[in-house]
Design a protein around this motif. Structure first.
Motif, PDB file in Angstrom:
ATOM      1  N   VAL A 233       0.887  -1.193  -0.040  1.00  0.00           N
ATOM      2  CA  VAL A 233       0.125   0.038  -0.114  1.00  0.00           C
ATOM      3  C   VAL A 233       0.847   1.203   0.076  1.00  0.00           C
ATOM      4  O   VAL A 233       0.705   2.323  -0.673  1.00  0.00           O
ATOM      5  CB  VAL A 233      -1.011  -0.030   1.212  1.00  0.00           C
ATOM      6  CG1 VAL A 233      -1.726   1.412   1.420  1.00  0.00           C
ATOM      7  CG2 VAL A 233      -1.981  -1.206   1.267  1.00  0.00           C
ATOM      8  N   ASP A 234       1.863   1.251   0.889  1.00  0.00           N
ATOM      9  CA  ASP A 234       2.742   2.472   0.724  1.00  0.00           C
ATOM     10  C   ASP A 234       3.655   2.726  -0.253  1.00  0.00           C
ATOM     11  O   ASP A 234       4.147   3.521  -0.487  1.00  0.00           O
ATOM     12  CB  ASP A 234       3.502   2.592   2.121  1.00  0.00           C
ATOM     13  CG  ASP A 234       4.514   1.365   2.277  1.00  0.00           C
ATOM     14  OD1 ASP A 234       4.302   0.308   1.508  1.00  0.00           O
ATOM     15  OD2 ASP A 234       5.642   1.538   2.929  1.00  0.00           O
ATOM     16  N   ASP A 235       3.552   1.699  -1.532  1.00  0.00           N
ATOM     17  CA  ASP A 235       4.113   1.926  -2.685  1.00  0.00           C
ATOM     18  C   ASP A 235       3.219   2.783  -3.546  1.00  0.00           C
ATOM     19  O   ASP A 235       3.942   3.428  -4.544  1.00  0.00           O
ATOM     20  CB  ASP A 235       4.499   0.476  -3.356  1.00  0.00           C
ATOM     21  CG  ASP A 235       5.425  -0.112  -2.506  1.00  0.00           C
ATOM     22  OD1 ASP A 235       6.704   0.466  -1.822  1.00  0.00           O
ATOM     23  OD2 ASP A 235       5.595  -1.646  -2.642  1.00  0.00           O
ATOM     24  N   ILE A 236       1.952   2.731  -3.218  1.00  0.00           N
ATOM     25  CA  ILE A 236       1.290   3.574  -4.155  1.00  0.00           C
ATOM     26  C   ILE A 236       0.264   4.722  -3.652  1.00  0.00           C
ATOM     27  O   ILE A 236      -0.341   5.604  -4.377  1.00  0.00           O
ATOM     28  CB  ILE A 236       0.152   2.582  -4.733  1.00  0.00           C
ATOM     29  CG1 ILE A 236      -0.795   2.011  -3.861  1.00  0.00           C
ATOM     30  CG2 ILE A 236       0.588   1.521  -5.544  1.00  0.00           C
ATOM     31  CD1 ILE A 236      -1.849   1.337  -4.359  1.00  0.00           C
ATOM     32  N   LEU A 237       0.530   5.032  -2.239  1.00  0.00           N
ATOM     33  CA  LEU A 237      -0.133   6.320  -1.827  1.00  0.00           C
ATOM     34  C   LEU A 237       0.574   6.588  -0.614  1.00  0.00           C
ATOM     35  O   LEU A 237       1.323   5.881   0.071  1.00  0.00           O
ATOM     36  CB  LEU A 237      -1.438   5.780  -1.453  1.00  0.00           C
ATOM     37  CG  LEU A 237      -1.948   4.792  -0.179  1.00  0.00           C
ATOM     38  CD1 LEU A 237      -1.737   5.521   1.078  1.00  0.00           C
ATOM     39  CD2 LEU A 237      -3.445   4.267  -0.314  1.00  0.00           C
ATOM     40  N   GLU A 238       0.113   7.872  -0.299  1.00  0.00           N
ATOM     41  CA  GLU A 238       0.890   8.489   1.129  1.00  0.00           C
ATOM     42  C   GLU A 238      -0.111   9.683   1.662  1.00  0.00           C
ATOM     43  O   GLU A 238      -0.925  10.040   0.679  1.00  0.00           O
ATOM     44  CB  GLU A 238       2.205   9.016   0.855  1.00  0.00           C
ATOM     45  CG  GLU A 238       2.263  10.190  -0.218  1.00  0.00           C
ATOM     46  CD  GLU A 238       3.664  10.874  -0.340  1.00  0.00           C
ATOM     47  OE1 GLU A 238       4.376  10.518   0.603  1.00  0.00           O
ATOM     48  OE2 GLU A 238       3.854  11.437  -1.408  1.00  0.00           O
ATOM     49  N   PHE A 239       0.010   9.665   2.881  1.00  0.00           N
ATOM     50  CA  PHE A 239      -0.913  10.675   3.534  1.00  0.00           C
ATOM     51  C   PHE A 239      -0.058  11.849   3.482  1.00  0.00           C
ATOM     52  O   PHE A 239       1.011  12.040   3.633  1.00  0.00           O
ATOM     53  CB  PHE A 239      -1.012  10.231   4.884  1.00  0.00           C
ATOM     54  CG  PHE A 239      -1.853   9.142   4.854  1.00  0.00           C
ATOM     55  CD1 PHE A 239      -3.488   9.093   4.767  1.00  0.00           C
ATOM     56  CD2 PHE A 239      -1.633   8.011   5.302  1.00  0.00           C
ATOM     57  CE1 PHE A 239      -4.251   7.890   4.919  1.00  0.00           C
ATOM     58  CE2 PHE A 239      -2.419   6.791   5.247  1.00  0.00           C
ATOM     59  CZ  PHE A 239      -3.740   6.808   5.182  1.00  0.00           C
ATOM     60  N   VAL A 240      -0.965  13.067   3.355  1.00  0.00           N
ATOM     61  CA  VAL A 240      -0.411  14.444   3.264  1.00  0.00           C
ATOM     62  C   VAL A 240      -1.126  15.470   4.201  1.00  0.00           C
ATOM     63  O   VAL A 240      -2.193  14.975   4.289  1.00  0.00           O
ATOM     64  CB  VAL A 240      -0.022  15.028   1.771  1.00  0.00           C
ATOM     65  CG1 VAL A 240       1.015  13.965   0.991  1.00  0.00           C
ATOM     66  CG2 VAL A 240      -1.434  15.003   1.032  1.00  0.00           C
ATOM     67  N   GLN A 241      -0.565  16.317   4.700  1.00  0.00           N
ATOM     68  CA  GLN A 241      -1.301  17.405   5.430  1.00  0.00           C
ATOM     69  C   GLN A 241      -2.397  17.819   4.442  1.00  0.00           C
ATOM     70  O   GLN A 241      -2.313  18.351   3.318  1.00  0.00           O
ATOM     71  CB  GLN A 241      -0.425  18.559   5.937  1.00  0.00           C
ATOM     72  CG  GLN A 241      -0.960  19.308   6.726  1.00  0.00           C
ATOM     73  CD  GLN A 241      -1.306  18.464   8.059  1.00  0.00           C
ATOM     74  OE1 GLN A 241      -0.478  17.602   8.347  1.00  0.00           O
ATOM     75  NE2 GLN A 241      -2.225  19.000   8.787  1.00  0.00           N
ATOM     76  N   ASP A 242      -3.693  17.826   5.107  1.00  0.00           N
ATOM     77  CA  ASP A 242      -4.738  18.437   4.176  1.00  0.00           C
ATOM     78  C   ASP A 242      -4.851  19.905   4.430  1.00  0.00           C
ATOM     79  O   ASP A 242      -5.139  20.408   5.547  1.00  0.00           O
ATOM     80  CB  ASP A 242      -6.178  17.710   4.764  1.00  0.00           C
ATOM     81  CG  ASP A 242      -7.328  18.085   3.831  1.00  0.00           C
ATOM     82  OD1 ASP A 242      -7.232  18.895   2.940  1.00  0.00           O
ATOM     83  OD2 ASP A 242      -8.416  17.648   4.307  1.00  0.00           O
ATOM     84  N   GLU A 243      -4.861  20.833   3.390  1.00  0.00           N
ATOM     85  CA  GLU A 243      -4.782  22.086   3.407  1.00  0.00           C
ATOM     86  C   GLU A 243      -5.827  22.780   3.685  1.00  0.00           C
ATOM     87  O   GLU A 243      -6.187  23.850   4.322  1.00  0.00           O
ATOM     88  CB  GLU A 243      -4.394  22.816   1.791  1.00  0.00           C
ATOM     89  CG  GLU A 243      -3.005  22.391   1.595  1.00  0.00           C
ATOM     90  CD  GLU A 243      -2.616  22.687   0.063  1.00  0.00           C
ATOM     91  OE1 GLU A 243      -3.314  23.588  -0.317  1.00  0.00           O
ATOM     92  OE2 GLU A 243      -1.475  22.198  -0.342  1.00  0.00           O
ATOM     93  N   LYS A 244      -7.120  21.850   3.559  1.00  0.00           N
ATOM     94  CA  LYS A 244      -8.517  22.513   3.852  1.00  0.00           C
ATOM     95  C   LYS A 244      -8.612  22.641   5.368  1.00  0.00           C
ATOM     96  O   LYS A 244      -9.436  23.397   5.778  1.00  0.00           O
ATOM     97  CB  LYS A 244      -9.399  21.811   3.315  1.00  0.00           C
ATOM     98  CG  LYS A 244      -9.450  21.533   1.734  1.00  0.00           C
ATOM     99  CD  LYS A 244     -10.433  20.599   1.251  1.00  0.00           C
ATOM    100  CE  LYS A 244     -10.128  20.574  -0.405  1.00  0.00           C
ATOM    101  NZ  LYS A 244     -11.117  19.527  -0.858  1.00  0.00           N
ATOM    102  N   SER A 245      -7.953  21.842   6.214  1.00  0.00           N
ATOM    103  CA  SER A 245      -7.993  21.998   7.691  1.00  0.00           C
ATOM    104  C   SER A 245      -7.558  23.055   8.349  1.00  0.00           C
ATOM    105  O   SER A 245      -7.791  23.255   9.381  1.00  0.00           O
ATOM    106  CB  SER A 245      -7.646  20.577   8.080  1.00  0.00           C
ATOM    107  OG  SER A 245      -6.095  20.662   8.271  1.00  0.00           O
ATOM    108  N   TYR A 246      -6.874  23.803   7.677  1.00  0.00           N
ATOM    109  CA  TYR A 246      -6.245  25.066   8.342  1.00  0.00           C
ATOM    110  C   TYR A 246      -6.911  26.516   7.847  1.00  0.00           C
ATOM    111  O   TYR A 246      -7.496  26.785   6.843  1.00  0.00           O
ATOM    112  CB  TYR A 246      -4.680  25.273   7.890  1.00  0.00           C
ATOM    113  CG  TYR A 246      -4.009  24.166   8.395  1.00  0.00           C
ATOM    114  CD1 TYR A 246      -3.606  24.208   9.909  1.00  0.00           C
ATOM    115  CD2 TYR A 246      -3.344  23.130   7.674  1.00  0.00           C
ATOM    116  CE1 TYR A 246      -2.912  23.127  10.387  1.00  0.00           C
ATOM    117  CE2 TYR A 246      -2.703  22.074   8.207  1.00  0.00           C
ATOM    118  CZ  TYR A 246      -2.421  22.247   9.572  1.00  0.00           C
ATOM    119  OH  TYR A 246      -1.744  21.306  10.325  1.00  0.00           O
TER     120      TYR A 246
END
Length: 71
Positions: free
Chosen positions: A58-71
């Protein structure tokens, strides 16, 4: 947190696999591919199909990033 699938598309390029080949190998619709391109929600079932088709984790195809909308 948001999810990005940029790693997936880089992996496809590195392996010389087209998105249509992935769609066929993994057995999902073009709609899922559109959702991946837009970094939208994709079910875990679809993620599993992709990982099985590409023989990757799974970590070869996706990653979690900071959601800009939450700020």
């Amino acid at each position: 947190m948001a999810v990005t699938y940029k790693k997936l598309f880089h992996l496809l390029i590195d392996r010389g696999i087209s998105t249509s080949e992935l769609t066929e190998q993994a057995g999902f619709s073009a709609n899922i591919l559109t959702r991946l391109r837009r970094d939208q929600y994709v079910s875990l079932d679809s993620i599993e199909k992709i990982c099985l088709a590409l023989n990757c984790k799974v970590d070869d195809i996706l990653e979690f990033v900071q959601d800009e909308k939450s700020y």
